[in-house]
Scaffold this active site. Sequence first.
Site, PDB file in Angstrom:
ATOM      1  N   ASN A  37      -8.382  25.387 -69.335  1.00 15.41           N
ATOM      2  CA  ASN A  37      -9.403  26.420 -68.505  1.00 15.41           C
ATOM      3  C   ASN A  37     -10.972  25.899 -68.198  1.00 15.41           C
ATOM      4  OD1 ASN A  37     -10.360  26.868 -70.983  1.00 15.41           O
ATOM      5  ND2 ASN A  37     -10.112  29.123 -71.087  1.00 15.41           N
ATOM      6  N   ASP A  38     -11.005  24.681 -68.603  1.00 13.88           N
ATOM      7  CA  ASP A  38     -12.534  24.142 -68.625  1.00 13.88           C
ATOM      8  C   ASP A  38     -13.555  24.570 -69.723  1.00 13.88           C
ATOM      9  OD1 ASP A  38     -13.981  22.348 -66.854  1.00 13.88           O
ATOM     10  OD2 ASP A  38     -15.085  23.693 -66.008  1.00 13.88           O
ATOM     11  N   HIS A 130     -43.223  20.822 -71.029  1.00 15.17           N
ATOM     12  CA  HIS A 130     -43.696  20.572 -69.771  1.00 15.17           C
ATOM     13  C   HIS A 130     -45.061  21.556 -69.594  1.00 15.17           C
ATOM     14  CE1 HIS A 130     -44.105  20.264 -65.472  1.00 15.17           C
ATOM     15  NE2 HIS A 130     -43.939  21.672 -65.472  1.00 15.17           N
ATOM     16  N   LYS A 192     -53.421  19.347 -57.010  1.00 19.16           N
ATOM     17  CA  LYS A 192     -52.108  19.490 -56.373  1.00 19.16           C
ATOM     18  C   LYS A 192     -51.709  21.024 -56.015  1.00 19.16           C
ATOM     19  CE  LYS A 192     -48.326  19.563 -58.848  1.00 19.16           C
ATOM     20  NZ  LYS A 192     -47.236  19.018 -59.821  1.00 19.16           N
ATOM     21  N   ASP A 218     -47.918  11.157 -66.186  1.00 12.24           N
ATOM     22  CA  ASP A 218     -47.355  12.202 -65.917  1.00 12.24           C
ATOM     23  C   ASP A 218     -46.435  12.516 -66.993  1.00 12.24           C
ATOM     24  OD1 ASP A 218     -46.918  14.852 -64.624  1.00 12.24           O
ATOM     25  OD2 ASP A 218     -45.908  13.814 -62.625  1.00 12.24           O
TER      26      ASP A 218
END
Length: 314
Positions: A37-38, A130, A192, A218
């Site tokens: 069923n994944d 981030h 930016k 970056d």
Amino acid sequence: MRNIAVFSGSAHPELAAEICTHLDVPLHPVRTQRFANDCLEVQLQANCREHDVFLIQPIVPPVQENLVELLLMLDAARGASAARTTVVMPHYAYARSDKKDAPRISIGGRLVADLMVTAGASRVLAMTLHSPQVHGFFSIPVDQLHALRELAGHFQHGDLSNTVVVSPDLGNAKPASAFARILGVPVAAGAKQRFTDDRVSVSAIIGDVQGRDIIVLDDEIAKGSTVVELIDRLREHHVRSIRIACTHGLFTDKAIERLGELDDVNEIVCTNTVPIPESKRHPKLQVLSVAPQLAEAIRRIHNGESVSALFHDT
């Protein structure tokens, strides 16, 4: 002191093996199977009872598969009576979903942090999140490493007398300033504005870059749209050379080919926080290892020593 047990998910087993080599401990196997069923099932194939368990799994493409595998590993460690379970997460993809900048959108960075805690995480060891607020999304201790010294060490062997470090945007200016301080060079930044995931505009360069040798720094390069736009602005200042450095080299959508084909880009440098398959290798690409730093941080966490002391002078 309790025993240590290190396991790796399927996201980046090469990095996990290298970390364990530096730690001089075995990398224990993990069995992952997929049902008809994944659904996934994970089994940690070594004793965890009252152990200090470290699960190494960057959240990288396929992001959802690797995330669910990590959550199942956490649940398995908790069910096996681990004394403490630390997620070693060199890359956290959902960290980019860190704010509500449009109506009725989810903040995935916070939600996924909650999922890890619910699944059984006691602590997180991450690298170059981030944005600063992502650290606060976790209700458990988070040790955040950075790769500035590894990246700087690569560039310190050359002539830096005419070099300027350039951040693509003001949000990355603080790490860029720290990087420039290590190298002993000036810093500049791009102005930016982001419109969509792959459409950005860099309207100006803040700082003196005229005729200089540039190192673009970056935290992450995915499609490379920001870097390409920044390079267009740098050309207007007739810079002498351009090199690119980042911590997380995702290089999706043939980004490495597009950047490598630019004649004025001499070199692209990243770390191995994410796996870089042979199909993404390029003659201009240099990949630096962060395994020694991650291994030292794991050792310090296990021994109850300071992790922040690794960066006391940056």
